[in-house]
Design a protein around this motif. Structure first.
Motif, PDB file in Angstrom:
ATOM      1  N   GLY A  77      23.547  44.085  30.083  1.00  8.10           N
ATOM      2  CA  GLY A  77      24.008  42.846  29.471  1.00  8.10           C
ATOM      3  C   GLY A  77      23.588  41.619  30.246  1.00  8.10           C
ATOM      4  N   PRO A  78      24.108  40.463  29.860  1.00  9.92           N
ATOM      5  CA  PRO A  78      23.676  39.198  30.465  1.00  9.92           C
ATOM      6  C   PRO A  78      24.141  39.070  31.924  1.00  9.92           C
ATOM      7  N   ASP A  79      23.352  38.346  32.717  1.00 17.60           N
ATOM      8  CA  ASP A  79      23.751  38.073  34.098  1.00 17.60           C
ATOM      9  C   ASP A  79      24.913  37.086  34.149  1.00 17.60           C
ATOM     10  N   GLU A  80      25.006  36.243  33.136  1.00 16.31           N
ATOM     11  CA  GLU A  80      26.130  35.307  33.052  1.00 16.31           C
ATOM     12  C   GLU A  80      27.304  36.073  32.440  1.00 16.31           C
ATOM     13  N   ASN A  81      28.109  36.658  33.325  1.00 16.19           N
ATOM     14  CA  ASN A  81      29.238  37.471  32.896  1.00 16.19           C
ATOM     15  C   ASN A  81      30.423  37.176  33.802  1.00 16.19           C
ATOM     16  N   ARG A  82      31.511  37.878  33.578  1.00 15.91           N
ATOM     17  CA  ARG A  82      32.688  37.779  34.446  1.00 15.91           C
ATOM     18  C   ARG A  82      33.115  39.186  34.793  1.00 15.91           C
ATOM     19  N   MET A  83      33.420  39.421  36.086  1.00 16.75           N
ATOM     20  CA  MET A  83      33.944  40.725  36.485  1.00 16.75           C
ATOM     21  C   MET A  83      34.777  40.526  37.737  1.00 16.75           C
ATOM     22  N   SER A 100      30.188  36.517  38.877  1.00 17.14           N
ATOM     23  CA  SER A 100      29.231  36.751  37.791  1.00 17.14           C
ATOM     24  C   SER A 100      27.976  37.351  38.414  1.00 17.14           C
ATOM     25  N   ASN A 101      27.254  38.114  37.616  1.00 12.40           N
ATOM     26  CA  ASN A 101      26.068  38.784  38.137  1.00 12.40           C
ATOM     27  C   ASN A 101      24.981  37.800  38.551  1.00 12.40           C
ATOM     28  N   GLY A 103      25.538  35.257  40.388  1.00 17.61           N
ATOM     29  CA  GLY A 103      25.821  34.737  41.715  1.00 17.61           C
ATOM     30  C   GLY A 103      26.881  33.664  41.834  1.00 17.61           C
ATOM     31  N   TYR A 104      27.883  33.672  40.949  1.00 13.25           N
ATOM     32  CA  TYR A 104      28.956  32.677  41.003  1.00 13.25           C
ATOM     33  C   TYR A 104      30.305  33.368  41.169  1.00 13.25           C
ATOM     34  N   TYR A 105      31.289  32.606  41.662  1.00 13.10           N
ATOM     35  CA  TYR A 105      32.622  33.154  41.847  1.00 13.10           C
ATOM     36  C   TYR A 105      33.677  32.109  41.478  1.00 13.10           C
ATOM     37  N   ALA A 106      34.911  32.591  41.275  1.00 17.08           N
ATOM     38  CA  ALA A 106      36.028  31.680  41.022  1.00 17.08           C
ATOM     39  C   ALA A 106      37.352  32.395  41.271  1.00 17.08           C
ATOM     40  N   ILE A 107      38.351  31.601  41.669  1.00 17.76           N
ATOM     41  CA  ILE A 107      39.752  32.013  41.617  1.00 17.76           C
ATOM     42  C   ILE A 107      40.393  31.152  40.534  1.00 17.76           C
ATOM     43  N   GLY A 108      41.243  31.770  39.725  1.00 17.78           N
ATOM     44  CA  GLY A 108      41.897  30.989  38.692  1.00 17.78           C
ATOM     45  C   GLY A 108      43.165  31.642  38.204  1.00 17.78           C
ATOM     46  N   LYS A 109      43.777  30.989  37.218  1.00 18.41           N
ATOM     47  CA  LYS A 109      44.977  31.547  36.613  1.00 18.41           C
ATOM     48  C   LYS A 109      44.881  31.378  35.104  1.00 18.41           C
ATOM     49  N   PHE A 110      45.494  32.312  34.424  1.00 12.67           N
ATOM     50  CA  PHE A 110      45.577  32.280  32.964  1.00 12.67           C
ATOM     51  C   PHE A 110      47.063  32.230  32.631  1.00 12.67           C
ATOM     52  N   SER A 121      36.299  23.010  40.049  1.00 10.03           N
ATOM     53  CA  SER A 121      36.278  22.613  38.643  1.00 10.03           C
ATOM     54  C   SER A 121      35.410  23.538  37.797  1.00 10.03           C
ATOM     55  N   GLU A 122      34.540  24.294  38.459  1.00 11.89           N
ATOM     56  CA  GLU A 122      33.694  25.271  37.763  1.00 11.89           C
ATOM     57  C   GLU A 122      33.369  26.388  38.741  1.00 11.89           C
ATOM     58  N   MET A 123      32.837  27.490  38.230  1.00 13.01           N
ATOM     59  CA  MET A 123      32.459  28.593  39.109  1.00 13.01           C
ATOM     60  C   MET A 123      31.430  28.098  40.126  1.00 13.01           C
TER      61      MET A 123
END
Length: 192
Positions: A77-83, A100-101, A103-110, A121-123
């Motif tokens: 699948g796409p490299d722009e993903n979330r895991m 994301s595949n 090369g980005y990361y994030a901490i967040g809440k839902f 403000s963004e990954m």
């Protein structure tokens, strides 16, 4: 009914773990037009077939402070993903620690159907994330401090007190392109 929070054990005590070597450990298995969640080749696979969609699984536990570790790998699948992993899941609200595949990361809440990134403000990009390689993720949820490690290096720490306790789990999803296909392994939850 939510089980009561587990009493604090000594630091490093394993509270929950799954290697996914057998398909009878109780993780939810399903397939529909949205995608698949199932055991697969010694891991737990999540395939998301629609854009802008997250799938997650929680094993119905309840913890306050935890250290969660897991290995994650993009299968296709796409490299722009979330895991990633999640903590303090309660009634659909949770904290997430994702990469994301590409090369980005994030901490967040839902919370209440709204996604909010914490401390950014963004990954954000990180050279610690190698595309198409297994990434070792670690999330520490201790009091109001949330700390994220990728491949044994700390990438972010933030403060948030909205969710004091809850379930743990894994999450994967898509952005604009469908077909995110990832697998989790060596899922361990420890007393921090």
């Amino acid at each position: 009914l939510t089980p009561p929070p587990t009493q604090a054990a000594p630091s490093g005590t394993v509270l929950f773990q799954d290697e996914f070597d057998v398909s009878t450990t109780g993780w939810h298995r399903f397939a529909n037009e949205g995608g698949i969640m199932d055991y697969f080749e010694g891991g737990f696979r999540i395939l998301v077939q629609q854009p802008g969609l997250n799938f997650w699984y929680t094993p119905e536990k309840n913890y306050g402070d935890v250290r969660i570790e897991a290995d994650v790998l993009k299968l296709a699948g796409p490299d722009e993903n979330r895991m990633g992993v999640m903590c303090r899941y309660e009634g659909g609200d949770y904290y997430f620690f994702i990469i994301s595949n590409d090369g980005y990361y994030a901490i967040g809440k839902f919370i209440n159907g709204q996604t909010t990134l914490l401390g950014q403000s963004e990954m954000q990009p990180s050279a610690l994330i190698e595309p198409n390689m297994i990434s070792h993720l670690r999330a520490d949820c201790v009091g109001s401090t949330l700390t994220f490690y990728v491949n044994f290096n700390q990438v972010a720490t933030v403060k948030d007190a909205d969710l004091p306790s809850g379930d743990i789990g894994v999450v994967a999803g898509t952005f604009s392109q469908p077909g995110a296909d990832v697998t989790f392994d060596n899922f361990v939850v420890m007393q921090p």
